[in-house]
Structures are given as structure tokens and as C-alpha cells.
Design a protein around this motif. Structure first.
Motif: not given
Length: 92
Positions: A60-81
């Protein structure tokens, strides 16, 4: 003659000792100890002075970490660095 080390007892059914739990979730044993001190991470319990973790809690801890990473992935439409500028030396 060297003394044979004692074999540790098996963990309770459906549980892992702290060493195996750390391997399962991909962190070191010391990280799990630090998380226990801070009250974060998966919840473990003691059995005869040893720390055990339920496999379901680790998963369950691993699943929680995976879902947190999916929520914080950068927006592909965002401006590059912005590219880094190279400093030039002013020494003559």
C-alpha cells in the motif's frame, strides 16, 4: 572454534523483518529506522525486539508513492527549462 550465528526466527505470517521490508520497497534499513523515528512511511511493529512490517502495508505504501508521483508529473504543455548561459572569463 568460531561460534555459529543463531538463525533469526521467521517473521509472523504475512510479514517481513525490517531488512527484507527495506529490500522490498527499495530503501535502506537505516531509512526505515529514520522513518519510524519521524512517524512517516509504512507502519511497522515490534515482535520480540525485532521490527516487522506487514506485506500488505508495504504494498500500500508503494502504491501511495506511485500515485503521488503520477500527480506531480510535469505538464507536457508547460514551457521547457531555459538553457544555461555559459560564463566567459574576463581575465586578460
Amino acid at each position: 572454534m568460531p561460534r555459529n550465528p543463531l538463525k533469526p526466527p521467521p517473521p509472523p505470517p504475512g510479514c517481513l523483518w525490517i531488512d527484507d521490508a527495506a529490500d522490498r520497497i527499495g530503501v535502506t534499513r537505516s531509512t526505515l529506522y529514520k522513518w519510524r523515528q519521524k512517524g512517516i512511511g509504512p507502519r511497522g511493529f515490534t515482535v520480540a525486539r525485532r521490527i516487522a512490517y506487514r506485506i500488505t502495508v508495504l504494498d500500500a505504501h508503494l502504491a501511495e508513492c506511485e500515485s503521488a508521483n503520477e500527480e506531480t508529473e510535469p505538464n507536457p504543455e508547460s514551457r521547457p527549462a531555459e538553457p544555461r548561459r555559459i560564463r566567459t572569463s574576463l581575465a586578460a
